[in-house]
Scaffold this motif. Structure first.
Motif, mmCIF file in Angstrom:
data_model
loop_
_atom_site.group_PDB
_atom_site.id
_atom_site.type_symbol
_atom_site.label_atom_id
_atom_site.label_comp_id
_atom_site.label_asym_id
_atom_site.label_seq_id
_atom_site.Cartn_x
_atom_site.Cartn_y
_atom_site.Cartn_z
ATOM 1 N N ARG A 17 0.848 -1.181 0.000
ATOM 2 C CA ARG A 17 0.000 0.000 0.000
ATOM 3 C C ARG A 17 0.887 1.235 0.000
ATOM 4 N N ALA A 18 0.318 2.339 -0.458
ATOM 5 C CA ALA A 18 1.090 3.576 -0.499
ATOM 6 C C ALA A 18 0.188 4.786 -0.336
ATOM 7 N N THR A 19 0.745 5.815 0.265
ATOM 8 C CA THR A 19 0.123 7.121 0.227
ATOM 9 C C THR A 19 0.698 7.836 -0.988
ATOM 10 N N SER A 20 0.125 8.963 -1.366
ATOM 11 C CA SER A 20 0.611 9.633 -2.570
ATOM 12 C C SER A 20 0.492 11.142 -2.449
ATOM 13 N N TYR A 21 1.366 11.812 -3.174
ATOM 14 C CA TYR A 21 1.328 13.271 -3.220
ATOM 15 C C TYR A 21 1.451 13.718 -4.667
ATOM 16 N N ALA A 22 1.112 14.970 -4.911
ATOM 17 C CA ALA A 22 1.267 15.566 -6.235
ATOM 18 C C ALA A 22 1.602 17.038 -6.062
ATOM 19 N N CYS A 23 2.376 17.567 -7.006
ATOM 20 C CA CYS A 23 2.797 18.957 -6.903
ATOM 21 C C CYS A 23 3.073 19.534 -8.286
ATOM 22 N N LEU A 24 3.249 20.842 -8.319
ATOM 23 C CA LEU A 24 3.591 21.548 -9.547
ATOM 24 C C LEU A 24 4.990 22.145 -9.406
ATOM 25 N N TYR A 25 5.796 21.978 -10.436
ATOM 26 C CA TYR A 25 7.149 22.525 -10.481
ATOM 27 C C TYR A 25 7.131 23.760 -11.365
ATOM 28 N N GLN A 90 9.196 3.866 5.527
ATOM 29 C CA GLN A 90 10.119 4.522 6.455
ATOM 30 C C GLN A 90 9.958 4.040 7.898
ATOM 31 N N GLY A 91 9.411 2.865 8.084
ATOM 32 C CA GLY A 91 9.207 2.359 9.440
ATOM 33 C C GLY A 91 8.146 3.158 10.160
ATOM 34 N N ASP A 92 8.344 3.388 11.458
ATOM 35 C CA ASP A 92 7.355 4.117 12.246
ATOM 36 C C ASP A 92 7.225 5.573 11.804
ATOM 37 N N ALA A 93 8.278 6.144 11.208
ATOM 38 C CA ALA A 93 8.226 7.538 10.761
ATOM 39 C C ALA A 93 7.185 7.734 9.658
ATOM 40 N N TRP A 94 7.042 6.754 8.793
ATOM 41 C CA TRP A 94 6.018 6.771 7.732
ATOM 42 C C TRP A 94 5.790 5.318 7.350
ATOM 43 N N PRO A 95 4.816 4.648 7.971
ATOM 44 C CA PRO A 95 4.669 3.195 7.833
ATOM 45 C C PRO A 95 4.010 2.731 6.532
ATOM 46 N N SER A 96 4.394 3.333 5.433
ATOM 47 C CA SER A 96 3.830 2.985 4.136
ATOM 48 C C SER A 96 4.771 3.504 3.062
ATOM 49 N N ASN A 97 4.681 2.949 1.870
ATOM 50 C CA ASN A 97 5.369 3.560 0.743
ATOM 51 C C ASN A 97 4.684 4.894 0.451
ATOM 52 N N HIS A 98 5.385 5.784 -0.224
ATOM 53 C CA HIS A 98 4.839 7.107 -0.562
ATOM 54 C C HIS A 98 5.218 7.375 -2.019
ATOM 55 N N ILE A 99 4.245 7.677 -2.853
ATOM 56 C CA ILE A 99 4.491 7.874 -4.277
ATOM 57 C C ILE A 99 4.096 9.292 -4.659
ATOM 58 N N GLY A 100 5.007 9.996 -5.357
ATOM 59 C CA GLY A 100 4.754 11.373 -5.749
ATOM 60 C C GLY A 100 4.697 11.551 -7.248
ATOM 61 N N PHE A 101 3.902 12.517 -7.658
ATOM 62 C CA PHE A 101 3.758 12.894 -9.060
ATOM 63 C C PHE A 101 4.097 14.377 -9.178
ATOM 64 N N VAL A 102 5.126 14.682 -9.950
ATOM 65 C CA VAL A 102 5.558 16.065 -10.128
ATOM 66 C C VAL A 102 5.165 16.508 -11.534
ATOM 67 N N PHE A 103 4.323 17.528 -11.600
ATOM 68 C CA PHE A 103 3.845 18.048 -12.876
ATOM 69 C C PHE A 103 4.532 19.369 -13.200
ATOM 70 N N ASP A 104 4.665 19.650 -14.490
ATOM 71 C CA ASP A 104 5.283 20.884 -14.950
ATOM 72 C C ASP A 104 4.267 22.021 -14.867
ATOM 73 N N GLY A 105 4.551 22.988 -14.017
ATOM 74 C CA GLY A 105 3.689 24.157 -13.893
ATOM 75 C C GLY A 105 4.072 25.267 -14.849
ATOM 76 N N GLY A 106 5.203 25.105 -15.520
ATOM 77 C CA GLY A 106 5.625 26.099 -16.494
ATOM 78 C C GLY A 106 6.402 27.242 -15.880
ATOM 79 N N VAL A 107 6.405 28.347 -16.617
ATOM 80 C CA VAL A 107 7.172 29.538 -16.261
ATOM 81 C C VAL A 107 6.219 30.588 -15.705
#
Length: 164
Positions: A17-25, A90-107
């Motif tokens: 199982r994993a938690t997930s994040y997403a962001c704009l660069y 990350q063990g007790d610090a984060w007891p799951s995989n974590h998957i991130g998606f980085v999208f291009d926000g442009g200029v």
């Protein structure tokens, strides 16, 4: 031999199982990465507009929502993936995989950056620096992510990162 199919809830209990994040660069008009200083991050105070996905939300919806919440800017571009980031358990610090998606926000223009409206509970300032300047400011692991994503954007490719 016949394999018995498990009901979905039972099967899901047997796989990772994993938690997930997403962001704009974003970068400014001279190519310098734009980041926000977090008030609550444990190990890295600089990050891109983004956050953890809500239930039922796609990565793209999350990135756009978080950008609006964290900067006050309603992002109008389309989804262009720059990279995927896998962070192992990350063990007790984060007891799951974590998957991130980085999208291009442009200029962004200087006017757009200055117009950011930060929630002081989450972020205290906007930083705009060259990649080399960010290296001196950031932790090595998070700087490596920035460098790989910036290189992918400049090359027109998509990056894949793993953090054990």
């Amino acid at each position: 031999m016949t394999t018995a199919w498990l009901p979905p809830a039972e099967y899901i209990a047997t796989i990772a199982r994993a938690t997930s994040y997403a962001c704009l660069y974003f970068t400014d008009s001279t190519g310098r990465p734009v980041q926000l200083r977090s008030t609550y991050a444990r190990s890295e105070s600089w990050q891109w507009p983004g956050g953890n996905m809500d239930p039922g939300e796609t990565p793209w919806q999350c990135a756009v929502r978080e950008c609006l919440e964290e900067t006050g800017m309603a992002f109008g571009g389309g989804p262009k993936l720059l990279g995927t980031h896998f962070i192992g358990h990350q063990g007790d610090a984060w007891p799951s995989n974590h998957i991130g998606f980085v999208f291009d926000g442009g200029v962004l223009t200087d006017e757009q950056i200055v117009a950011f409206v930060l929630d002081p509970v989450e972020h205290t300032e906007v930083g705009v620096h060259t990649v080399a300047e960010w290296e001196a400011i950031m932790t090595p692991g998070n700087f490596a992510r920035l460098a790989v994503i910036d290189a992918a954007r400049r090359a027109g490719t998509v990056a894949y990162l793993e953090t054990p």
